[in-house]
Design a protein around this motif. Structure first.
Motif, PDB file in Angstrom:
ATOM      1  N   ILE A 251      12.454 -11.442   4.589  1.00 27.08           N
ATOM      2  CA  ILE A 251      12.006 -10.123   5.044  1.00 27.08           C
ATOM      3  C   ILE A 251      10.887  -9.597   4.142  1.00 27.08           C
ATOM      4  O   ILE A 251       9.926  -8.984   4.601  1.00 27.08           O
ATOM      5  CB  ILE A 251      13.183  -9.127   5.075  1.00 27.08           C
TER       6      ILE A 251
ATOM      7  N   ASP B 295       7.700  -9.820   1.679  1.00 24.84           N
ATOM      8  CA  ASP B 295       6.498 -10.631   1.510  1.00 24.84           C
ATOM      9  C   ASP B 295       6.139 -10.686   0.030  1.00 24.84           C
ATOM     10  O   ASP B 295       5.988  -9.648  -0.620  1.00 24.84           O
ATOM     11  CB  ASP B 295       5.353 -10.008   2.320  1.00 24.84           C
TER      12      ASP B 295
ATOM     13  N   GLY C 203      17.405  -9.771   1.703  1.00 21.37           N
ATOM     14  CA  GLY C 203      16.064  -9.729   2.281  1.00 21.37           C
ATOM     15  C   GLY C 203      15.174 -10.823   1.749  1.00 21.37           C
ATOM     16  O   GLY C 203      14.366 -11.416   2.479  1.00 21.37           O
TER      17      GLY C 203
ATOM     18  N   THR D 198      12.373   0.544   4.507  1.00 20.75           N
ATOM     19  CA  THR D 198      12.719  -0.788   4.013  1.00 20.75           C
ATOM     20  C   THR D 198      13.875  -1.420   4.764  1.00 20.75           C
ATOM     21  O   THR D 198      14.176  -2.581   4.559  1.00 20.75           O
ATOM     22  CB  THR D 198      13.117  -0.706   2.531  1.00 20.75           C
TER      23      THR D 198
END
Length: 490
Positions: free
Chosen positions: A32, A34, A27, A4
């Protein structure tokens, strides 16, 4: 589970769960994560970071409370799509800090038009596009077999190693023994360079041989990408007119550093440079010290009579530079070609290429070499040439029946037809109207160098369109052309 990229600092006074929460939040903000894929489970993330599941659960609980993530029963935790949209809006609102337009280098070809290609051409019912192939004709079985064999001994190292600036010696040998002889050309291994298509060969030659204020002669009309490439070197590019016998040579080439020609099938009209003019071009070039680049991009596609020998085959000094490509037959997407020239020049071009792309992919080079060596390449080429000949003949006949003006005879070769309409025809409007009816053709005015080019020319490619669609597509094109001419006559 992929990593990750979440990192924690065990020496920090900040609690671990807070660190996890902060990194996940960042993120989300930068896109980053989805929204369509679940975040790692507490078990997966705890295992990756070597922390307890309670630490991860605390981090996720805070993110859930603030609405940054959503929990879907039996599916897991996902990023809230609304948060992603808000993050994207924030990024767009802030905008770049640098004025990139002022930083980018300006090139002398900025005012020259580009060849525009329809990205989804294969979705149109009648794609008369040039430079593409009918994917059903691609020798997929033979190519996949060659790709597979190239990964096994004794070919593994040739396929997978970093060869620095070197080319695959097997592919060089196949070009020497099985490709060039058909064009009457002999070459030593050190006189051949593999390129990512003939366009890279042009770029390498432009970078290496040209500079500001040098004069370059190209065909008019002519290959538009070559004009762009040579102009970007700062050279002064001028046009040499073309007629039914090819390039109309001037009395002298004195002061011209380089001449670029497509003698087998002139781009875009497909006429062949006559033998008398070939010999005269070589004499003029030798007298003035002019470099001649021969782009032999589709010499395989000659449908009647015998092909003329390559300029390179007539060259007694070895100074003509020869460009070949596998794109017109195999696939433009494979991006493989080659360049033949004097050993000293090839050595320098190899060095220039090294600092651009290092070398074309070794796996592709070895696979192509194996395909040629097995005989699969030439078998597929013969079948493809036969299919293209049928398309050429069909399209030549249909153009006479379907288009509302008198047609001249077409040169017996190439992968497209160069069409000459009546003077009042505007190819730009024809292209636009035809596309509305599902027919893709190419405007011809962009290939001319003069400020006000003729607009009654266009190009019909037949490499990509399925044979079954040609007749109906030409009928539709004829209807569009008749309607347009009738409007102009009012």
């Amino acid at each position: 589970m992929p990593r990750t990229m979440i990192e924690i600092d065990r020496s920090s006074s900040e609690p671990l769960y807070r660190q996890v929460r902060r990194v996940v939040e960042h993120g989300i903000a930068v896109g980053i994560f989805d929204a369509r894929r679940r975040l790692p489970s507490s078990r997966e993330l705890a295992g990756e970071l070597s922390v307890s599941r309670n630490t991860i659960n605390l981090a996720y609980q805070e993110l859930l409370t603030e609405g940054l993530v959503l929990s879907h029963e039996r599916r897991g935790i996902f990023v809230n799509p609304e948060m992603l949209a808000a993050a994207e809006a924030d990024v767009q609102a802030s905008g770049p800090m640098i004025d990139w337009s002022s930083r980018m280098r300006r090139y002398p070809d900025e005012g020259v038009m580009d060849v525009e290609k329809t990205a989804d051409w294969h979705r149109y019912p009648y794609p008369f596009v040039a430079g593409q192939i009918d994917v059903s004709s691609f020798p997929a079985t033979a190519w996949v077999r060659s790709l597979r064999d190239a990964l096994y001994q004794p070919h593994t190292y040739a396929s997978l190693q970093d060869s620095v600036g070197a080319d695959d010696p097997m592919l060089i040998e196949m070009i020497r023994r099985q490709i060039l002889p058909a064009r009457g050309i002999e070459a030593k291994p050190q006189e051949i360079l593999i390129t990512t298509g003939s366009q890279q060969g042009l770029d390498l030659l432009g970078r290496t041989l040209l500079g500001p204020h040098q004069r370059v002669g190209i065909e008019n009309p002519g290959y538009l990408d070559a004009r762009h490439i040579f102009m970007r070197t700062g050279a002064q590019v001028y046009g040499i007119d073309v007629d039914q016998d090819g390039l109309r040579l001037p009395d002298t080439l004195s002061g011209t550093a380089l001449v670029y020609v497509t003698p087998s099938h002139h781009h875009p009209t497909n006429v062949t440079l006559s033998m008398e003019r070939r010999r005269r071009l070589l004499r003029l070039a030798a007298a003035s010290g002019t470099v001649v680049i021969e782009d032999d991009y589709d010499s395989e596609f000659r449908y009647e009579g015998s092909p003329s020998p390559a300029l390179k085959a007539l060259d007694s000094t070895g100074d003509v530079l020869y460009l070949g490509t596998f794109s017109k037959f195999l696939s433009p997407g494979l991006r493989l070609g080659f360049l033949v020239g004097p050993e000293e020049l090839i050595r320098e071009l190899r060095r220039v290429r090294r600092y651009q792309v290092r070398h074309p992919p070794g796996h592709m080079q070895r696979a192509l070499a194996l395909m040629i060596d097995s005989g699969d390449y030439h078998r597929a080429l013969r079948q493809h040439r036969s299919k293209m000949k049928s398309k050429w003949k069909m399209l030549s006949e249909l153009s006479v029946r379907c288009l509302p003006w008198q047609q001249n005879a077409y040169p017996p070769g190439g992968v497209s037809l160069w069409m000459t309409g009546p003077d009042q025809l505007d190819c730009r409007v024809l292209v636009s109207r035809a596309e509305e009816r599902g027919v893709l053709i190419e405007r011809g005015d962009i290939y001319y160098m003069q400020p006000d080019p003729p607009r009654n020319y266009f190009r019909i490619g037949y490499g990509a369109i399925p044979t079954r669609a040609i007749a109906e597509g030409m009928a539709v094109l004829g209807e569009v052309a008749r309607t347009l001419l009738a409007e102009d006559a009012r």
